[in-house]
Design an enzyme around this catalytic site. Structure first.
Site, mmCIF file in Angstrom:
data_model
loop_
_atom_site.group_PDB
_atom_site.id
_atom_site.type_symbol
_atom_site.label_atom_id
_atom_site.label_comp_id
_atom_site.label_asym_id
_atom_site.label_seq_id
_atom_site.Cartn_x
_atom_site.Cartn_y
_atom_site.Cartn_z
ATOM 1 N N GLY A 1 -2.822 8.388 6.826
ATOM 2 C CA GLY A 1 -2.030 9.611 7.066
ATOM 3 C C GLY A 1 -1.046 9.848 5.820
ATOM 4 N N ASP B 1 7.102 0.418 11.249
ATOM 5 C CA ASP B 1 5.565 -0.026 10.946
ATOM 6 C C ASP B 1 5.602 -1.592 11.404
ATOM 7 O OD1 ASP B 1 4.672 1.893 9.867
ATOM 8 O OD2 ASP B 1 4.854 1.220 7.923
ATOM 9 N N ARG C 1 0.741 3.400 19.299
ATOM 10 C CA ARG C 1 1.441 2.120 19.159
ATOM 11 C C ARG C 1 2.294 1.748 20.292
ATOM 12 N NH1 ARG C 1 1.883 1.566 12.672
ATOM 13 N NH2 ARG C 1 -0.476 1.382 12.203
ATOM 14 N N ARG D 1 1.730 5.968 -3.618
ATOM 15 C CA ARG D 1 2.446 6.829 -4.672
ATOM 16 C C ARG D 1 2.201 6.608 -6.106
ATOM 17 N NH1 ARG D 1 4.519 6.028 0.288
ATOM 18 N NH2 ARG D 1 5.897 7.470 1.437
ATOM 19 N N LYS E 1 1.074 7.172 15.162
ATOM 20 C CA LYS E 1 0.661 6.405 14.233
ATOM 21 C C LYS E 1 -0.915 6.349 14.313
ATOM 22 C CE LYS E 1 4.391 5.430 12.091
ATOM 23 N NZ LYS E 1 4.585 5.585 10.781
ATOM 24 N N SER F 1 10.973 10.577 8.461
ATOM 25 C CA SER F 1 9.202 10.497 8.093
ATOM 26 C C SER F 1 9.513 10.255 6.566
ATOM 27 C CB SER F 1 8.605 11.561 8.555
ATOM 28 O OG SER F 1 7.309 11.756 7.842
ATOM 29 N N LYS G 1 0.782 -1.248 -0.246
ATOM 30 C CA LYS G 1 0.082 -0.009 0.247
ATOM 31 C C LYS G 1 0.808 1.102 -0.012
ATOM 32 C CE LYS G 1 -1.182 0.155 4.863
ATOM 33 N NZ LYS G 1 -1.067 1.733 5.017
#
Length: 455
Positions: free
Chosen positions: A120, A338, A369, A26, A365, A191, A21
């Site tokens: 996000g 992640d 988390r 993108r 997140k 990020s 994903k």
């Protein structure tokens, strides 16, 4: 949905996971803003990707028919089988988006607020894309997304010449595009979403746009722009781009390595063996494999081809007879951000304490988390704690119990993996959150031999 995991089974088999994903976001943006026809195969049906498709359909009228056709097929369930076991058959070839566009000049004012759902990535990347558009657009999302910080993206886009209004630093976000100028931006935190937003804006800015990172993050955006012939300059810790309009392209989205991570974890805790075919092997996304190897897991990768700059191949994971504790440094953590909940679930079955240093970014997140991982592991009879910005997981096993995903897809899947080798049943409430990134996750586990039930 309620997911009940009964321990005792060995997870093994061969799989194809849904498309990545992060890459799909993108590539859909690039397809809808290309000059000419683009065809993207194996687009995952996850809710986050649907949010990006819906938002792009709202701002690129020419691309709307292709995006709407894909969304309609997803709604009908045409793409629910993004995985197989024991075969190497073709999967996901019908998960196709084909669009026509005249480039970024095709961007038009949306008729309503853009709903980014829980994504996000959608909100931050579209903020960068729309920063040069000659109109105003407002982006919002669900309650979880509206709690996530957006000023980190707004600030550099303002410096480039866009007008960005946030709501106390959060969504809704209103973007009023302007004539952009390139900047050199030192990212204050690792990020990939921030970096990508700036690079997308830089493709429509005067001069050079440069992002300097203190720690490496996933590089899907710059790889795609480079593969499309863009003026991308890359060196360790730095990436730059100049004004560039790309042409249409054909590409197939690789399998999502972050989804494959949960299958790898399932094999690791049960001593099984999983082979995942046609998965993305981008080095900026496979750091979790190095962590698993330090814990005693055997890992093999075989690169087969490249898709729009992305290495694609097969992954084989062999679970050990005994898992070892390890530590993840603050420098390493951005490359496994992640996968931390999954790695923590595996660490719960290791011998000794596993440390994740500098894990504060986990607090912003889809859910908190850091706190969520600690709470979930404790709820199912393991031992974990947060010491400042560090996450500590004490090994020794999992007793069993009931917890909730709190609407976070990765928390739901990580807790289920932890339950596969528990002493007793593990129940995960709100497990339908897995549809955000891995529709059919429970079915995949069941097909691999796990004893799981849903209700």
């Amino acid at each position: 949905m309620r997911l009940v995991v009964h321990p005792g089974a060995v997870v093994q088999g061969r799989a194809r996971v849904p498309g990545d994903k992060s890459i799909a976001h993108r590539w859909l943006i690039l397809a809808a803003t290309a000059r000419g026809r683009s065809r993207v195969l194996q687009v995952p049906p996850s809710l986050d990707v649907r949010s990006t498709a819906a938002c792009m359909a709202a701002v690129v009228p020419e691309a709307r028919p292709g995006l709407d056709a894909w969304a309609l097929n997803v709604a009908r369930g045409a793409h629910s089988d993004g995985f197989t076991w024991g075969t190497a058959g073709d999967v996901g070839s019908t998960s196709e988006v084909e669009v026509e566009s005249h480039g970024r000049g095709s961007l038009g004012r949306p008729g309503s607020v853009l709903d980014c759902g829980n994504s996000g990535t959608t909100m931050r990347l579209l903020s960068g894309l729309l920063a040069a558009a000659p109109f105003s657009a407002t982006l919002t999302g669900d309650e979880s997304l509206r709690r996530r910080p957006m000023d980190r993206v707004a600030q550099p886009l303002r410096a480039m010449g866009a007008t960005i209004e946030t709501t106390d630093g959060h969504a809704p976000v209103t973007v009023r595009g302007g004539l952009l100028r390139g900047i050199s931006y030192h990212a204050p935190m690792p990020s990939a979403q921030l970096k990508s937003a700036i690079l997308l804006a830089g493709c429509d800015a005067d001069g050079l746009t440069e992002v300097i990172e203190a720690a490496a993050t996933r590089d899907h955006t710059e790889r795609a722009l480079e593969a499309l012939g863009g003026p991308v300059v890359r060196s360790p810790g730095r990436v730059a781009v100049s004004r560039f309009q790309h042409e249409g392209f054909d590409a197939a989205v690789p399998g999502d390595v972050s989804s494959a991570a949960f299958l790898a974890g399932a094999a690791a805790v049960t001593g099984g063996e999983i082979e995942v075919l046609d998965v993305g092997l981008n080095p900026s996304r496979t750091g979790f494999l190095e962590v698993l190897q330090r814990m005693g897991v055997a890992v093999e990768t075989f690169e087969r081809r490249t898709e729009l700059g992305e290495p694609v191949g097969d992954l084989i994971v062999h679970g050990p007879s005994r898992l070892r504790a390890t530590s993840v440094s603050a420098d390493e953590l951005p490359l496994v951000i992640d996968e931390v909940p999954l790695l923590a679930a595996v660490a719960a079955h290791a011998s000794g304490d596993t440390w994740f240093a500098g894990a504060g970014e986990l607090r912003v997140k889809e859910s908190d988390r850091l706190t969520g991982t600690v709470s979930a592991l404790r709820a199912i009879g393991s031992h974990a704690g947060a010491e400042g910005e560090d996450l500590v997981v004490a090994g020794g096993g999992v007793r069993g119990g009931t917890t909730s995903s709190a609407g976070d897809h990765r928390m739901a899947m990580a807790t289920a993996v932890a339950g596969l080798a528990a002493d007793g049943d593990v129940v995960v409430e709100d497990a339908d959150a897995t549809d955000i990134s891995f529709p059919g996750f429970a079915d995949v586990l069941r097909a691999a031999g796990a004893h799981v039930e849903t209700s």
